[in-house]
Design an enzyme around this catalytic site. Structure first.
Site, PDB file in Angstrom:
ATOM      1  N   GLU A  20     -32.939  31.208 -21.672  1.00 28.75           N
ATOM      2  CA  GLU A  20     -31.657  31.919 -21.729  1.00 28.75           C
ATOM      3  C   GLU A  20     -30.938  31.612 -23.044  1.00 28.75           C
ATOM      4  O   GLU A  20     -30.379  32.506 -23.687  1.00 28.75           O
ATOM      5  CB  GLU A  20     -30.771  31.518 -20.539  1.00 28.75           C
ATOM      6  CG  GLU A  20     -31.308  32.075 -19.223  1.00 28.75           C
ATOM      7  CD  GLU A  20     -30.587  31.573 -17.993  1.00 28.75           C
ATOM      8  OE1 GLU A  20     -30.734  32.205 -16.950  1.00 28.75           O
ATOM      9  OE2 GLU A  20     -29.871  30.561 -18.069  1.00 28.75           O
ATOM     10  N   ALA A  46     -23.718  33.220 -14.888  1.00 32.87           N
ATOM     11  CA  ALA A  46     -23.345  31.834 -15.185  1.00 32.87           C
ATOM     12  C   ALA A  46     -23.070  31.119 -13.876  1.00 32.87           C
ATOM     13  O   ALA A  46     -22.761  31.747 -12.859  1.00 32.87           O
ATOM     14  CB  ALA A  46     -22.107  31.796 -16.071  1.00 32.87           C
ATOM     15  N   THR A  66     -31.159  35.788 -16.197  1.00 33.66           N
ATOM     16  CA  THR A  66     -31.868  35.457 -14.959  1.00 33.66           C
ATOM     17  C   THR A  66     -30.868  35.143 -13.851  1.00 33.66           C
ATOM     18  O   THR A  66     -29.827  34.533 -14.110  1.00 33.66           O
ATOM     19  CB  THR A  66     -32.744  34.205 -15.191  1.00 33.66           C
ATOM     20  OG1 THR A  66     -33.650  34.483 -16.253  1.00 33.66           O
ATOM     21  CG2 THR A  66     -33.535  33.821 -13.945  1.00 33.66           C
ATOM     22  N   GLY A  67     -31.225  35.525 -12.636  1.00 32.36           N
ATOM     23  CA  GLY A  67     -30.399  35.134 -11.491  1.00 32.36           C
ATOM     24  C   GLY A  67     -30.113  36.314 -10.581  1.00 32.36           C
ATOM     25  O   GLY A  67     -30.496  37.455 -10.867  1.00 32.36           O
ATOM     26  N   SER A  68     -29.396  36.032  -9.503  1.00 33.46           N
ATOM     27  CA  SER A  68     -29.132  37.083  -8.515  1.00 33.46           C
ATOM     28  C   SER A  68     -28.183  38.141  -9.063  1.00 33.46           C
ATOM     29  O   SER A  68     -28.278  39.318  -8.687  1.00 33.46           O
ATOM     30  CB  SER A  68     -28.571  36.473  -7.226  1.00 33.46           C
ATOM     31  OG  SER A  68     -27.410  35.720  -7.496  1.00 33.46           O
ATOM     32  N   GLY A  79     -30.745  28.573 -12.027  1.00 33.24           N
ATOM     33  CA  GLY A  79     -32.059  29.169 -11.738  1.00 33.24           C
ATOM     34  C   GLY A  79     -33.162  28.574 -12.589  1.00 33.24           C
ATOM     35  O   GLY A  79     -34.274  29.117 -12.644  1.00 33.24           O
ATOM     36  N   LYS A 117     -24.899  26.861 -17.247  1.00 30.02           N
ATOM     37  CA  LYS A 117     -25.966  27.730 -16.788  1.00 30.02           C
ATOM     38  C   LYS A 117     -27.206  26.897 -16.468  1.00 30.02           C
ATOM     39  O   LYS A 117     -27.291  25.757 -16.868  1.00 30.02           O
ATOM     40  CB  LYS A 117     -26.304  28.765 -17.875  1.00 30.02           C
ATOM     41  CG  LYS A 117     -25.177  29.780 -18.093  1.00 30.02           C
ATOM     42  CD  LYS A 117     -25.542  30.843 -19.123  1.00 30.02           C
ATOM     43  CE  LYS A 117     -26.893  31.422 -18.953  1.00 30.02           C
ATOM     44  NZ  LYS A 117     -27.178  31.956 -17.598  1.00 30.02           N
ATOM     45  N   GLY A 118     -28.127  27.523 -15.736  1.00 30.66           N
ATOM     46  CA  GLY A 118     -29.378  26.832 -15.437  1.00 30.66           C
ATOM     47  C   GLY A 118     -29.611  26.607 -13.959  1.00 30.66           C
ATOM     48  O   GLY A 118     -30.591  25.975 -13.570  1.00 30.66           O
TER      49      GLY A 118
HETATM   50  C1  5RP Z   1     -30.195  30.831 -14.266  1.00 31.32           C
HETATM   51  C2  5RP Z   1     -28.754  30.942 -14.595  1.00 31.32           C
HETATM   52  C3  5RP Z   1     -27.967  31.959 -13.829  1.00 31.32           C
HETATM   53  O1  5RP Z   1     -27.348  32.818 -14.723  1.00 31.32           O
HETATM   54  C4  5RP Z   1     -26.946  31.242 -12.997  1.00 31.32           C
HETATM   55  O2  5RP Z   1     -27.585  30.280 -12.188  1.00 31.32           O
HETATM   56  C5  5RP Z   1     -26.171  32.225 -12.112  1.00 31.32           C
HETATM   57  O3  5RP Z   1     -27.020  32.730 -11.140  1.00 31.32           O
HETATM   58  P1  5RP Z   1     -26.534  33.738 -10.023  1.00 31.32           P
HETATM   59  O4  5RP Z   1     -26.238  35.038 -10.711  1.00 31.32           O
HETATM   60  O5  5RP Z   1     -27.696  33.820  -9.076  1.00 31.32           O
HETATM   61  O6  5RP Z   1     -25.296  33.165  -9.365  1.00 31.32           O
HETATM   62  O7  5RP Z   1     -28.213  30.282 -15.427  1.00 31.32           O
HETATM   63  O8  5RP Z   1     -30.808  29.795 -14.973  1.00 31.32           O
END
Ligand code: 5RP
Length: 219
Positions: free
Chosen positions: A103, A83, A28-30, A97, A94-95
Site C-alpha cells: 500500500e 484506513a 486493500t480491504g473491505s 489487512g 493502515k495495515g
Molecule cells: C489493509 C488496510 C485497510 O485499508 C484497512 O485495514 C481498512 O480496512 P477496511 O476497509 O476493511 O476497514 O490498511 O492493509
C-alpha cells in the site's frame, strides 16, 4: 446506516476521482472491495489498475479490470484506499489487512491519496487501533522489545504471512502525537519492513461515510 452501507457509499463516491483512460492505484480491504465493485459496475473504462495486494488483484481480475505491475508505471494520478484510523491532518494508521508495505509503495507512486472510510475511523490522535508493523521474521523479538521500551506491547499476528513473506506485529498502547517523526524513527529500526503509520504518504482527501452522507475532508 450500517457500517457496510457507509463503506458502499464511500466506495461509490470515490469514482468521482477516477478519470476514464487513466491508471488507478487500488488499495486493500473491505471498503476498497466496495470501490472495486463500484468501478466494475460503473462502465468507466480505465487503462488499468496497480494493486496493493493479491486480494485486490484477484477481485479486480475477476471483474474484468486489467491489473498492471507497479514497475510498469512511473506515476499514478490517484490512489484509493481505506484506513484503520485517520486524524484531522490526514495521517493514517493502515495495515489491518496486512497489506501495508505494498500500500505504501503504490501510494508513493500517486499524486493524490483518496482515503475512503466510515466515520468510526476518524480519531483525534493515532494509536487506539493496534499499529501494524511488517517485520522480517528474525527481527520480530528485538522489535517487540524496542516497543516495550516505549511502554507499548507488540504481539505477533498469529498465522499471518504477508504477500512479501514477512510477519506482522500489532502494537498496542501507543499515542502517536507526531506521526511524521514516529514513522521516520520506527522505519529505520533493523528488520522493520514498513510501519503502518502513513504520514509521509498521508491522505490528500478523505471521503468519510456518515449517517448524513459523504463528508469530504481535504488536507
Ligand atoms: C489493509 C488496510 C485497510 O485499508 C484497512 O485495514 C481498512 O480496512 P477496511 O476497509 O476493511 O476497514 O490498511 O492493509
Amino acid at each position: 446506516m450500517t457500517q457496510d452501507e457507509l463503506k458502499t457509499l464511500v466506495g461509490q463516491a470515490a469514482l468521482q476521482y477516477v478519470t476514464a483512460g487513466s491508471i488507478v492505484g487500488v488499495g486493500t480491504g473491505s471498503t476498497v472491495d466496495k470501490f472495486i465493485d463500484a468501478l466494475a459496475a460503473s462502465g468507466l473504462r480505465i487503462a488499468g489498475a496497480v494493486s496493493s495486494s493479491v486480494r485486490s488483484t484477484e477481485r479486480m481480475k475477476a471483474l474484468g479490470i486489467q491489473v498492471l505491475e507497479a514497475s510498469e508505471v512511473e506515476s499514478l494520478p490517484v490512489y484509493i484506499d481505506g484506513a484503520d484510523e485517520i486524524d484531522q491532518q490526514g495521517h493514517m494508521v493502515k495495515g489491518g489487512g496486512a497489506a501495508l508495505t505494498r500500500e505504501k509503495i503504490v501510494a508513493d507512486l500517486a499524486e493524490r491519496f483518496v482515503c475512503i472510510a466510515d466515520e468510526s475511523k476518524l480519531v483525534p490522535v493515532l494509536g487506539q487501533f493496534p499499529l501494524p508493523v511488517e517485520v522480517i521474521p528474525m527481527a520480530a523479538a528485538q522489535i517487540a522489545r524496542r516497543f516495550a521500551a516505549m511502554g507499548a506491547t507488540a504481539t505477533l499476528r498469529a498465522g499471518v504471512v504477508t504477500d512479501n513473506s514477512c510477519h506482522i506485529l500489532d502494537v498496542r498502547g501507543l499515542q502517536i502525537s507526531d506521526p511524521q517523526a514516529f514513522e521516520a524513527d520506527v522505519n529505520q529500526w533493523p528488520g522493520v519492513v514498513t510501519v503502518g503509520v502513513f504520514a509521509r504518504n498521508k491522505a490528500s482527501v478523505c471521503l468519510l461515510g456518515t449517517a448524513t452522507g459523504v463528508k469530504t475532508l481535504s488536507f
